[in-house]
Motif scaffolding. Sequence first.
Motif, mmCIF file in Angstrom:
data_model
loop_
_atom_site.group_PDB
_atom_site.id
_atom_site.type_symbol
_atom_site.label_atom_id
_atom_site.label_comp_id
_atom_site.label_asym_id
_atom_site.label_seq_id
_atom_site.Cartn_x
_atom_site.Cartn_y
_atom_site.Cartn_z
ATOM 1 N N GLU A 1 0.830 -1.205 0.000
ATOM 2 C CA GLU A 1 0.000 0.000 0.000
ATOM 3 C C GLU A 1 0.860 1.249 0.000
ATOM 4 O O GLU A 1 2.078 1.195 0.236
ATOM 5 C CB GLU A 1 -0.944 0.009 1.194
ATOM 6 N N ALA A 2 0.201 2.389 -0.268
ATOM 7 C CA ALA A 2 0.890 3.678 -0.286
ATOM 8 C C ALA A 2 -0.149 4.773 -0.121
ATOM 9 O O ALA A 2 -1.359 4.528 -0.163
ATOM 10 C CB ALA A 2 1.645 3.857 -1.597
ATOM 11 N N LEU A 3 0.332 6.008 0.062
ATOM 12 C CA LEU A 3 -0.521 7.192 0.107
ATOM 13 C C LEU A 3 -0.170 8.093 -1.063
ATOM 14 O O LEU A 3 0.995 8.175 -1.470
ATOM 15 C CB LEU A 3 -0.334 7.955 1.418
ATOM 16 N N THR A 4 -1.174 8.781 -1.594
ATOM 17 C CA THR A 4 -0.911 9.735 -2.672
ATOM 18 C C THR A 4 -0.281 11.002 -2.104
ATOM 19 O O THR A 4 -0.507 11.364 -0.945
ATOM 20 C CB THR A 4 -2.210 10.104 -3.408
ATOM 21 N N ASP A 5 0.513 11.696 -2.930
ATOM 22 C CA ASP A 5 1.132 12.940 -2.481
ATOM 23 C C ASP A 5 0.228 14.123 -2.813
ATOM 24 O O ASP A 5 -0.935 13.950 -3.179
ATOM 25 C CB ASP A 5 2.530 13.105 -3.081
ATOM 26 N N GLU A 6 0.768 15.338 -2.731
ATOM 27 C CA GLU A 6 -0.056 16.541 -2.884
ATOM 28 C C GLU A 6 -0.626 16.717 -4.282
ATOM 29 O O GLU A 6 -1.585 17.471 -4.467
ATOM 30 C CB GLU A 6 0.742 17.786 -2.489
ATOM 31 N N ILE A 7 -0.083 16.067 -5.294
ATOM 32 C CA ILE A 7 -0.630 16.175 -6.647
ATOM 33 C C ILE A 7 -1.308 14.870 -7.081
ATOM 34 O O ILE A 7 -1.622 14.686 -8.255
ATOM 35 C CB ILE A 7 0.449 16.586 -7.663
ATOM 36 N N GLY A 8 -1.520 13.972 -6.127
ATOM 37 C CA GLY A 8 -2.222 12.728 -6.419
ATOM 38 C C GLY A 8 -1.351 11.596 -6.911
ATOM 39 O O GLY A 8 -1.856 10.507 -7.211
ATOM 40 N N ASP A 9 -0.039 11.803 -7.005
ATOM 41 C CA ASP A 9 0.850 10.729 -7.452
ATOM 42 C C ASP A 9 1.070 9.713 -6.332
ATOM 43 O O ASP A 9 1.049 10.048 -5.149
ATOM 44 C CB ASP A 9 2.201 11.307 -7.879
ATOM 45 N N PHE A 10 1.283 8.465 -6.720
ATOM 46 C CA PHE A 10 1.615 7.428 -5.742
ATOM 47 C C PHE A 10 2.629 6.467 -6.358
ATOM 48 O O PHE A 10 2.796 6.400 -7.581
ATOM 49 C CB PHE A 10 0.361 6.675 -5.281
ATOM 50 N N ARG A 11 3.266 5.698 -5.488
ATOM 51 C CA ARG A 11 4.262 4.725 -5.924
ATOM 52 C C ARG A 11 4.253 3.572 -4.921
ATOM 53 O O ARG A 11 4.638 3.746 -3.756
ATOM 54 C CB ARG A 11 5.659 5.377 -5.998
ATOM 55 N N ILE A 12 3.789 2.431 -5.380
ATOM 56 C CA ILE A 12 3.767 1.238 -4.530
ATOM 57 C C ILE A 12 5.005 0.404 -4.828
ATOM 58 O O ILE A 12 5.317 0.129 -5.994
ATOM 59 C CB ILE A 12 2.493 0.404 -4.780
ATOM 60 N N GLU A 13 5.718 -0.001 -3.778
ATOM 61 C CA GLU A 13 6.872 -0.884 -3.914
ATOM 62 C C GLU A 13 6.555 -2.199 -3.214
ATOM 63 O O GLU A 13 6.285 -2.232 -2.015
ATOM 64 C CB GLU A 13 8.113 -0.222 -3.327
ATOM 65 N N TRP A 14 6.585 -3.267 -3.990
ATOM 66 C CA TRP A 14 6.207 -4.600 -3.512
ATOM 67 C C TRP A 14 7.419 -5.521 -3.641
ATOM 68 O O TRP A 14 7.896 -5.766 -4.750
ATOM 69 C CB TRP A 14 5.031 -5.092 -4.348
ATOM 70 N N PRO A 15 7.925 -6.018 -2.527
ATOM 71 C CA PRO A 15 9.119 -6.871 -2.579
ATOM 72 C C PRO A 15 8.918 -8.071 -3.503
ATOM 73 O O PRO A 15 7.863 -8.710 -3.497
ATOM 74 C CB PRO A 15 9.311 -7.317 -1.124
ATOM 75 N N GLY A 16 9.930 -8.340 -4.314
ATOM 76 C CA GLY A 16 9.890 -9.483 -5.213
ATOM 77 C C GLY A 16 9.462 -9.100 -6.622
ATOM 78 O O GLY A 16 8.989 -7.993 -6.870
ATOM 79 N N GLU A 17 9.672 -10.047 -7.545
ATOM 80 C CA GLU A 17 9.256 -9.852 -8.932
ATOM 81 C C GLU A 17 7.897 -10.513 -9.126
ATOM 82 O O GLU A 17 7.734 -11.704 -8.850
ATOM 83 C CB GLU A 17 10.287 -10.466 -9.880
ATOM 84 N N HIS A 18 6.916 -9.728 -9.615
ATOM 85 C CA HIS A 18 5.563 -10.255 -9.742
ATOM 86 C C HIS A 18 4.996 -9.931 -11.122
ATOM 87 O O HIS A 18 5.277 -8.880 -11.704
ATOM 88 C CB HIS A 18 4.649 -9.641 -8.674
ATOM 89 N N ARG A 19 4.183 -10.856 -11.642
ATOM 90 C CA ARG A 19 3.494 -10.670 -12.915
ATOM 91 C C ARG A 19 2.065 -11.184 -12.760
ATOM 92 O O ARG A 19 1.769 -12.010 -11.900
ATOM 93 C CB ARG A 19 4.206 -11.438 -14.045
ATOM 94 N N GLY A 20 1.172 -10.661 -13.603
ATOM 95 C CA GLY A 20 -0.199 -11.125 -13.564
ATOM 96 C C GLY A 20 -1.187 -10.005 -13.376
ATOM 97 O O GLY A 20 -0.854 -8.817 -13.498
#
Length: 266
Positions: A36-55
């Motif tokens: 999970e993550a929170l958006t910043d003041e302009i609505g941008d977000f960046r989720i970092e999830w450990p490991g390599e995932h596809r799907g």
Amino acid sequence: NTVIPGQLVDVLGRGVDQARVELHPAEGVPGPALAEALTDEIGDFRIEWPGEHRGSFLLRFSKSGFTTTDQAFTIEEDDPEPFVDAMLRGALTVHGEIVDAIELQPVRGAAVSLRTIYSTLRAVSGEDGRFTFEELMAGKARLTVEAKGLGTAVRDVTIRPLEAENAATPESQPGTTPASSSAAGFDGQALYRITLLPERVVHVTILNDENQPVAGAGVEIRLNAFYSAQNTDGAGQATFRGVPGDELRLPVRVTHRDYLSSGAYD
């Protein structure tokens, strides 16, 4: 790590800050978020999830005052960092009731429109004369009600959340909904009641200096709660329906390309 960037905006295209963004399996939200993550003041977000995932996965966006929204997306081999953009709608719901001013009965089948700065919403009153608009944001709006045989009603209103202590109760205003986090009202009322008077049908005939009918003249009637424009027919006549019955003076403007016209309403 797997990185999922994106942006969250409202219906006006403005970034929504401090919104919660949760990553879940594509099947839904049965348990805790994968990341999970929170958006910043302009609505941008960046989720970092450990490991390599596809799907295929799902992002859930939530913030107080907005409707929770789910957005499906896919992480692919050739696009391991997909950009996800989403929009949150308002969480306010407004209820209204339309009543015949003479018969004091609900008006069913009335056409109701709510024009806001971001869209125009439309509804039709039910058997009980009521209508509902959902997923609204707080702000100014214009409400227009039209019904066959009755005068048109136009109201400039303010949509805002209702505090519990200010909400109308069923005893003071029948049929209102209880205040909650998603309750709203026009100008602080839980139920906005609109009474419609019988319409006034206005017939206008336009003649020139020689007392001859003028075809194709533009005739406008403008009132605080009513506006309509018609072109005269071959007999120089135009008919206006839905004019509010309580109006004593009707400001009219007439224009024609072949005649000297006034820009004012007389």
